[in-house]
Design an enzyme around this catalytic site. Structure first.
Site, PDB file in Angstrom:
ATOM      1  CB  THR A  33      -0.911   0.024   1.244  1.00 17.64           C
ATOM      2  OG1 THR A  33      -0.084  -0.004   2.414  1.00 17.64           O
ATOM      3  CG2 THR A  33      -1.864  -1.155   1.260  1.00 17.64           C
ATOM      4  CG  HIS A  65      -3.233  -0.187  10.391  1.00 16.74           C
ATOM      5  ND1 HIS A  65      -4.204   0.609   9.828  1.00 16.74           N
ATOM      6  CD2 HIS A  65      -3.321  -1.390   9.772  1.00 16.74           C
ATOM      7  CE1 HIS A  65      -4.843  -0.085   8.897  1.00 16.74           C
ATOM      8  NE2 HIS A  65      -4.333  -1.311   8.837  1.00 16.74           N
ATOM      9  CE  LYS A 102      -1.226   1.003   6.981  1.00 23.11           C
ATOM     10  NZ  LYS A 102      -0.568   0.215   5.923  1.00 23.11           N
TER      11      LYS A 102
HETATM   12  N1  NDP Z   1      -3.143  -5.712   1.076  1.00 21.63           N
HETATM   13  C1  NDP Z   1      -3.186  -6.280   2.291  1.00 21.63           C
HETATM   14  O1  NDP Z   1      -4.063  -7.129   2.598  1.00 21.63           O
HETATM   15  C2  NDP Z   1      -2.129  -5.926   3.289  1.00 21.63           C
HETATM   16  C3  NDP Z   1      -1.169  -5.036   2.943  1.00 21.63           C
HETATM   17  N2  NDP Z   1      -0.111  -4.779   3.772  1.00 21.63           N
HETATM   18  C4  NDP Z   1       0.924  -3.915   3.227  1.00 21.63           C
HETATM   19  O2  NDP Z   1       2.071  -4.716   2.957  1.00 21.63           O
HETATM   20  C5  NDP Z   1       3.254  -3.938   3.067  1.00 21.63           C
HETATM   21  C6  NDP Z   1       4.242  -4.613   4.005  1.00 21.63           C
HETATM   22  O3  NDP Z   1       3.719  -4.652   5.296  1.00 21.63           O
HETATM   23  P1  NDP Z   1       4.525  -5.358   6.497  1.00 21.63           P
HETATM   24  O4  NDP Z   1       4.813  -6.777   6.144  1.00 21.63           O
HETATM   25  O5  NDP Z   1       3.773  -5.065   7.738  1.00 21.63           O
HETATM   26  O6  NDP Z   1       5.885  -4.504   6.481  1.00 21.63           O
HETATM   27  P2  NDP Z   1       7.346  -4.928   6.954  1.00 21.63           P
HETATM   28  O7  NDP Z   1       8.091  -3.646   7.109  1.00 21.63           O
HETATM   29  O8  NDP Z   1       7.272  -5.867   8.097  1.00 21.63           O
HETATM   30  O9  NDP Z   1       7.936  -5.738   5.707  1.00 21.63           O
HETATM   31  C7  NDP Z   1       8.252  -5.144   4.491  1.00 21.63           C
HETATM   32  C8  NDP Z   1       9.253  -6.028   3.749  1.00 21.63           C
HETATM   33  O10 NDP Z   1       9.504  -5.452   2.475  1.00 21.63           O
HETATM   34  C9  NDP Z   1      10.917  -5.249   2.329  1.00 21.63           C
HETATM   35  N3  NDP Z   1      11.196  -4.017   1.578  1.00 21.63           N
HETATM   36  C10 NDP Z   1      10.782  -2.779   1.888  1.00 21.63           C
HETATM   37  N4  NDP Z   1      11.276  -1.889   1.002  1.00 21.63           N
HETATM   38  C11 NDP Z   1      12.010  -2.604   0.127  1.00 21.63           C
HETATM   39  C12 NDP Z   1      12.756  -2.259  -1.005  1.00 21.63           C
HETATM   40  N5  NDP Z   1      12.843  -0.977  -1.443  1.00 21.63           N
HETATM   41  N6  NDP Z   1      13.393  -3.244  -1.694  1.00 21.63           N
HETATM   42  C13 NDP Z   1      13.290  -4.529  -1.276  1.00 21.63           C
HETATM   43  N7  NDP Z   1      12.595  -4.912  -0.194  1.00 21.63           N
HETATM   44  C14 NDP Z   1      11.963  -3.963   0.505  1.00 21.63           C
HETATM   45  C15 NDP Z   1      11.447  -5.106   3.742  1.00 21.63           C
HETATM   46  O11 NDP Z   1      12.814  -5.387   3.777  1.00 21.63           O
HETATM   47  P3  NDP Z   1      13.761  -4.580   4.801  1.00 21.63           P
HETATM   48  O12 NDP Z   1      13.408  -5.097   6.154  1.00 21.63           O
HETATM   49  O13 NDP Z   1      15.132  -4.940   4.366  1.00 21.63           O
HETATM   50  O14 NDP Z   1      13.424  -3.122   4.627  1.00 21.63           O
HETATM   51  C16 NDP Z   1      10.596  -6.142   4.475  1.00 21.63           C
HETATM   52  O15 NDP Z   1      11.110  -7.437   4.311  1.00 21.63           O
HETATM   53  C17 NDP Z   1       2.783  -2.543   3.531  1.00 21.63           C
HETATM   54  O16 NDP Z   1       2.628  -1.711   2.390  1.00 21.63           O
HETATM   55  C18 NDP Z   1       1.414  -2.839   4.151  1.00 21.63           C
HETATM   56  O17 NDP Z   1       0.562  -1.749   4.174  1.00 21.63           O
HETATM   57  C19 NDP Z   1       0.003  -5.365   4.995  1.00 21.63           C
HETATM   58  C20 NDP Z   1      -0.961  -6.254   5.417  1.00 21.63           C
HETATM   59  C21 NDP Z   1      -2.114  -6.582   4.604  1.00 21.63           C
HETATM   60  O1  LIG Z   2       0.320  -2.219   7.157  1.00 20.35           O
HETATM   61  C1  LIG Z   2      -0.514  -3.046   7.622  1.00 20.35           C
HETATM   62  O2  LIG Z   2      -0.293  -3.710   8.622  1.00 20.35           O
HETATM   63  C2  LIG Z   2      -1.777  -3.218   6.894  1.00 20.35           C
HETATM   64  N1  LIG Z   2      -1.908  -2.619   5.755  1.00 20.35           N
HETATM   65  C3  LIG Z   2      -3.031  -2.683   4.889  1.00 20.35           C
HETATM   66  C4  LIG Z   2      -3.617  -1.308   4.699  1.00 20.35           C
HETATM   67  O3  LIG Z   2      -2.843  -0.344   4.502  1.00 20.35           O
HETATM   68  O4  LIG Z   2      -4.829  -1.171   4.720  1.00 20.35           O
HETATM   69  C5  LIG Z   2      -4.025  -3.742   5.260  1.00 20.35           C
HETATM   70  C6  LIG Z   2      -4.135  -4.075   6.707  1.00 20.35           C
HETATM   71  O5  LIG Z   2      -5.058  -3.227   7.310  1.00 20.35           O
HETATM   72  C7  LIG Z   2      -2.809  -4.127   7.437  1.00 20.35           C
END
Ligand code: NDP
Ligand SMILES: O=C(O)C1=N[C@H](C(=O)O)C[C@H](O)C1
Length: 269
Positions: free
Chosen positions: A103, A158, A162
């Site tokens: 996102t 959240h 985030k």
């Molecule tokens: N659509 C949905 O249902 C949901 C969406 N999300 C979204 O998913 C995304 C990730 O969330 P979350 O797992 O909590 O975040 P985290 O920060 O825990 O994980 C993000 C991962 O992406 C990697 N990453 C970030 N930037 C880069 C880059 N430029 N190049 C390569 N790797 C990168 C990070 O690596 P590093 O640690 O090395 O930075 C890390 O491993 C967010 O945008 C969140 O809003 C989350 C939950 C549900």
């Molecule tokens: O970053 C998160 O954690 C989440 N991101 C998504 C969002 O931006 O809506 C989905 C979920 O709510 C968790």
């Protein structure tokens, strides 16, 4: 017997990355064939199951996304907008399904995804859970049934790590409310109240953001009028709901015509 689709997970060490690795590795509908992290990450070269503190999964973490994608049928990508744009180019090159949960995209970043969708199936949603996608449909219906005597406010909460706001889900819900009212969200969106704001503008769709602790994701759509209020609410208590939806999308996308899809398409809502 046809082989199960092989899936690569990007951002393997992230909150969602680890949940996705567990979900795909434990699935009877797909195979885990790759785990990608940034160059220099401490997990590179390790077995991803062991890096997560569990049993071996037979997949080494790599920084070579292009190579990992060339051996897979789908990539599930919950990372960051700039990384997702790079991954979209590699997924298009490999012709594999790209499931995007990331996102926080700007309008120009969303525009930059379009060329990749000419060569690959992209399924993108700010929330992959069944519950939230159903909630978008309910929001659209309620917004269509009520007039502007009902003020619409989207409230999201959240965890404290985030990085983007409002959440992708809040924006999906705001879009659904605007669609129901037959207006453009950009024309009515109110995202930054602070100080002497003046009275609320009739017809606006407001967004409010809470960040704290380990909240997985909570969303309210409030329809507030004089004398009564309707609140549609979704509470996620486990990231598994997002991972399950993403896996479903990766399997659903197999054999589909290249283009941009969302979870409403996948779930048939
Ligand atoms: N659509 C949905 O249902 C949901 C969406 N999300 C979204 O998913 C995304 C990730 O969330 P979350 O797992 O909590 O975040 P985290 O920060 O825990 O994980 C993000 C991962 O992406 C990697 N990453 C970030 N930037 C880069 C880059 N430029 N190049 C390569 N790797 C990168 C990070 O690596 P590093 O640690 O090395 O930075 C890390 O491993 C967010 O945008 C969140 O809003 C989350 C939950 C549900
Ligand atoms: O970053 C998160 O954690 C989440 N991101 C998504 C969002 O931006 O809506 C989905 C979920 O709510 C968790």
């Amino acid at each position: 017997m046809t082989q199960l689709p092989g899936i690569v997970i990007t951002g393997a060490s992230g909150r969602m990355g680890q949940m996705l690795i567990r979900t795909v590795a434990g699935s009877a509908k797909a195979r885990l064939v790759g785990a990608v992290e940034r160059t220099g990450h401490s997990w590179i070269g390790q077995d991803v199951g062991v890096a997560m503190g569990g049993a071996e999964l037979g997949v080494s973490v790599t920084a070579d996304a292009a190579d990992a994608f060339s051996k897979a049928q789908a990539v599930i990508d919950f990372t960051a907008p700039e990384a997702t744009l790079d991954f979209a180019a590699y997924a298009a090159q490999a012709g594999i399904v790209h499931v995007i949960g990331t996102t926080g995209f700007s309008d120009s970043q969303l525009e930059a995804l379009k060329p990749a969708a000419q060569a690959a199936v992209i399924v993108r949603a700010g929330n992959m859970s069944l519950g939230v996608n159903l909630l978008t449909q309910l929001t659209r219906k309620v917004a269509a049934a009520l007039d502007e005597d009902f003020d619409i406010e989207v409230v999201e909460s959240h965890h404290n790590q985030k990085v983007d706001a409002p959440s992708g889900t809040a924006l999906m819900l705001g879009q659904a409310a605007a669609d129901g009212r037959g207006v453009a969200l950009a024309d009515v969106s109110d995202r930054g109240r602070d100080g002497i704001t003046g009275a609320r503008k009739r017809g606006d769709i407001g967004f409010a953001v809470i960040r704290g602790g380990d909240i997985v994701g909570e969303h309210d759509v409030m329809f507030a009028a004089a004398g009564e209020r309707i609140i549609l609410r979704h509470i996620a208590t486990d990231r598994l709901v997002f991972a399950r939806g993403a896996l479903k999308a990766a399997v659903w996308g197999q054999g589909k015509t290249p283009g941009e899809y969302d979870m409403i398409d996948v779930l048939g809502l």
